[in-house]
Write a protein that holds these residues in place. Sequence first.
Motif, PDB file in Angstrom:
ATOM      1  N   HIS A  48       0.994  -1.202  -0.095  1.00 46.51           N
ATOM      2  CA  HIS A  48       0.059  -0.034  -0.048  1.00 46.51           C
ATOM      3  C   HIS A  48       0.781   1.389   0.010  1.00 46.51           C
ATOM      4  N   ALA A  51       2.463   1.982  -3.443  1.00 49.34           N
ATOM      5  CA  ALA A  51       1.406   2.234  -4.456  1.00 49.34           C
ATOM      6  C   ALA A  51       1.159   3.845  -4.090  1.00 49.34           C
ATOM      7  N   GLU A  55       1.786   7.165  -6.930  1.00 49.33           N
ATOM      8  CA  GLU A  55       0.663   8.028  -7.234  1.00 49.33           C
ATOM      9  C   GLU A  55       1.231   9.774  -6.958  1.00 49.33           C
ATOM     10  N   THR A 143      -5.480   4.677  -4.453  1.00 47.63           N
ATOM     11  CA  THR A 143      -4.907   3.538  -4.163  1.00 47.63           C
ATOM     12  C   THR A 143      -5.717   2.236  -3.298  1.00 47.63           C
TER      13      THR A 143
END
Length: 193
Positions: A48, A51, A55, A143
């Motif tokens: 997590h 990710a 972004e 996410t």
Amino acid sequence: MSQHSRVFAPPDWSQEIYLRAWSFATRAHQHQTVGGPNKGERIPYINHIGAVTMEVIWAIAGENQFDGNLAIQCALLHDTVEDTPVTPADLTARFGPEVAAGVQALTKNKAIPTKEAQMKDSLNRITQQPSEVWLVKMADRITNLSEPPYDWDRSKRQNYQQEARLIYDALHGANKQLADRLLAKINAYSQYF
Ligand code: NI
């Protein structure tokens, strides 16, 4: 000019600062897992974190108004206070007061009784932070709007989509491209109902 002499314009953030926060987050979230979309599946929490930070890096690469080191450190550390024994004082000592304040705004106050009120309180605190912190919250929800954990029922999924609209409404002004991506993820999430 030959094709080998293109000018390399490095981004304004530091690999060493990234690695220091990444290593800290990796250790802080060690052994933590979250449910995946398949029955019985557990995914390491650090997935997590990677990710969300991707972004944020994508968003800051497109606009030079952002402090890349602040944005990236807040992304890498955003769940350390909420989900691990790390305290804001730890973050202040290691990463400085700006990063600690950003992470603290991204941390829900669990003393507030309902989830909706916790989110509104956090969003209110995020909007008092620099726009780099707004990016992290949008990236976090982008996410988390991928395929939900197997054990989330329909009403939980619908509530999650609704809550994401609050995030979009409060924070979309920080960066149009990331906000557009969040909106697309919100709309696409109905496929999981
Ligand atoms: Ni998160």
